[in-house]
Design a protein around this motif. Structure first.
Motif, PDB file in Angstrom:
ATOM      1  N   ASP A 128       8.735   8.546  28.139  1.00  0.00           N
ATOM      2  CA  ASP A 128       9.900   8.258  28.970  1.00  0.00           C
ATOM      3  C   ASP A 128      10.963   9.344  28.778  1.00  0.00           C
ATOM      4  O   ASP A 128      10.796  10.247  27.967  1.00  0.00           O
ATOM      5  CB  ASP A 128      10.463   6.864  28.673  1.00  0.00           C
ATOM      6  CG  ASP A 128      10.900   6.652  27.236  1.00  0.00           C
ATOM      7  OD1 ASP A 128      10.832   7.591  26.422  1.00  0.00           O
ATOM      8  OD2 ASP A 128      11.313   5.520  26.907  1.00  0.00           O
ATOM      9  N   ASN A 129      12.041   9.250  29.536  1.00  0.00           N
ATOM     10  CA  ASN A 129      13.126  10.229  29.466  1.00  0.00           C
ATOM     11  C   ASN A 129      12.613  11.638  29.751  1.00  0.00           C
ATOM     12  O   ASN A 129      12.771  12.558  28.956  1.00  0.00           O
ATOM     13  CB  ASN A 129      13.814  10.177  28.091  1.00  0.00           C
ATOM     14  CG  ASN A 129      14.370   8.804  27.773  1.00  0.00           C
ATOM     15  OD1 ASN A 129      15.157   8.272  28.532  1.00  0.00           O
ATOM     16  ND2 ASN A 129      13.934   8.231  26.676  1.00  0.00           N
ATOM     17  N   SER A 130      11.980  11.823  30.905  1.00  0.00           N
ATOM     18  CA  SER A 130      11.277  13.070  31.192  1.00  0.00           C
ATOM     19  C   SER A 130      12.166  14.306  31.134  1.00  0.00           C
ATOM     20  O   SER A 130      11.702  15.368  30.721  1.00  0.00           O
ATOM     21  CB  SER A 130      10.546  12.991  32.529  1.00  0.00           C
ATOM     22  OG  SER A 130      11.430  12.797  33.589  1.00  0.00           O
ATOM     23  N   SER A 131      13.430  14.207  31.502  1.00  0.00           N
ATOM     24  CA  SER A 131      14.275  15.416  31.465  1.00  0.00           C
ATOM     25  C   SER A 131      14.466  15.912  30.038  1.00  0.00           C
ATOM     26  O   SER A 131      14.475  17.123  29.797  1.00  0.00           O
ATOM     27  CB  SER A 131      15.623  15.167  32.133  1.00  0.00           C
ATOM     28  OG  SER A 131      16.371  14.202  31.415  1.00  0.00           O
ATOM     29  N   HIS A 132      14.595  15.006  29.092  1.00  0.00           N
ATOM     30  CA  HIS A 132      14.720  15.423  27.690  1.00  0.00           C
ATOM     31  C   HIS A 132      13.354  15.760  27.095  1.00  0.00           C
ATOM     32  O   HIS A 132      13.250  16.678  26.275  1.00  0.00           O
ATOM     33  CB  HIS A 132      15.415  14.344  26.866  1.00  0.00           C
ATOM     34  CG  HIS A 132      16.842  14.134  27.265  1.00  0.00           C
ATOM     35  ND1 HIS A 132      17.789  15.138  27.242  1.00  0.00           N
ATOM     36  CD2 HIS A 132      17.476  13.037  27.726  1.00  0.00           C
ATOM     37  CE1 HIS A 132      18.945  14.671  27.659  1.00  0.00           C
ATOM     38  NE2 HIS A 132      18.789  13.388  27.964  1.00  0.00           N
ATOM     39  N   PHE A 133      12.321  15.047  27.492  1.00  0.00           N
ATOM     40  CA  PHE A 133      10.965  15.355  27.018  1.00  0.00           C
ATOM     41  C   PHE A 133      10.570  16.774  27.425  1.00  0.00           C
ATOM     42  O   PHE A 133       9.884  17.477  26.686  1.00  0.00           O
ATOM     43  CB  PHE A 133       9.968  14.321  27.564  1.00  0.00           C
ATOM     44  CG  PHE A 133       8.566  14.498  27.075  1.00  0.00           C
ATOM     45  CD1 PHE A 133       8.258  14.430  25.735  1.00  0.00           C
ATOM     46  CD2 PHE A 133       7.534  14.733  27.972  1.00  0.00           C
ATOM     47  CE1 PHE A 133       6.954  14.592  25.282  1.00  0.00           C
ATOM     48  CE2 PHE A 133       6.234  14.896  27.543  1.00  0.00           C
ATOM     49  CZ  PHE A 133       5.940  14.824  26.190  1.00  0.00           C
ATOM     50  N   ALA A 134      11.065  17.213  28.578  1.00  0.00           N
ATOM     51  CA  ALA A 134      10.768  18.567  29.066  1.00  0.00           C
ATOM     52  C   ALA A 134      11.375  19.645  28.178  1.00  0.00           C
ATOM     53  O   ALA A 134      10.994  20.807  28.275  1.00  0.00           O
ATOM     54  CB  ALA A 134      11.269  18.727  30.502  1.00  0.00           C
TER      55      ALA A 134
END
Length: 187
Positions: A128-134
């Protein structure tokens, strides 16, 4: 300050910290698989389609309810940890057998050891939280991000149906994790 949650670095700056940087969760040697190879990830057998190891004790968020909704879609998901009916297990034993590892957080993340541990075991992570995972992994190349449960369901279905693609992402995530998120790099 060295927060371990990459999603909070800017918060610390806004709060007045003059010197702040993210400190990742390192892959601990005792919780790793030094014998794992790229070939084993690309060609080996894994018996668990999906796993998630996390607590269900502290009730810090609605994570348990989100997980229960996902398990309704994927009833064979292996979910264990303190507070779950089957209780805790030794993570390496599970991750060595897992194809896809979900990573759901109680807050803005990624901020836990699963973020680096899953790929270190050759598990393709859906986080989850794809923008931070990126900021940790290249999306759809080294790991997969999502921002809604519907997106998680769709991506999980896609990668269960496209095993070679899943394996390529898992192998790339493994390379990144074992190169950049080691205890030596942490120090």
């Amino acid at each position: 300050s060295f927060p371990m949650n990459i999603g909070c670095v800017e918060d610390y700056r806004r709060w007045g910290c003059k010197h702040v940087d993210w400190l990742f969760h390192p892959i601990r040697p005792e919780l790793s698989d030094p014998d794992l190879t790229e070939q084993a990830i690309l060609e080996g057998h894994r018996e668990l389609d999906i796993s998630l190891l996390c607590e269900r004790v502290f009730n810090l968020s609605d994570r348990a309810q989100r997980i229960e909704r996902l398990v309704k879609e994927f009833p064979n998901t292996y979910v264990r940890g303190p507070g779950w009916p089957q209780g805790p297990v030794f993570a390496p034993d599970v991750y060595r057998k897992t194809k896809i590892g979900w990573n759901l957080h109680n807050s803005t993340g990624p901020c836990n050891s699963r973020s680096t541990m899953l790929p270190a075991f050759g598990v393709m992570q859906i986080c989850d939280n794809s923008s931070h995972f990126a900021k940790l992994f290249q999306l759809d190349k080294e790991g997969v991000g999502f921002d809604s449960l519907e997106e998680c369901v769709a991506k999980t279905c896609h990668y269960l149906e496209n095993d070679q693609e899943r394996r390529r992402i898992a192998a790339a995530g493994w390379k990144r994790a074992t190169r950049d998120y080691t205890l030596e790099r942490w120090w």
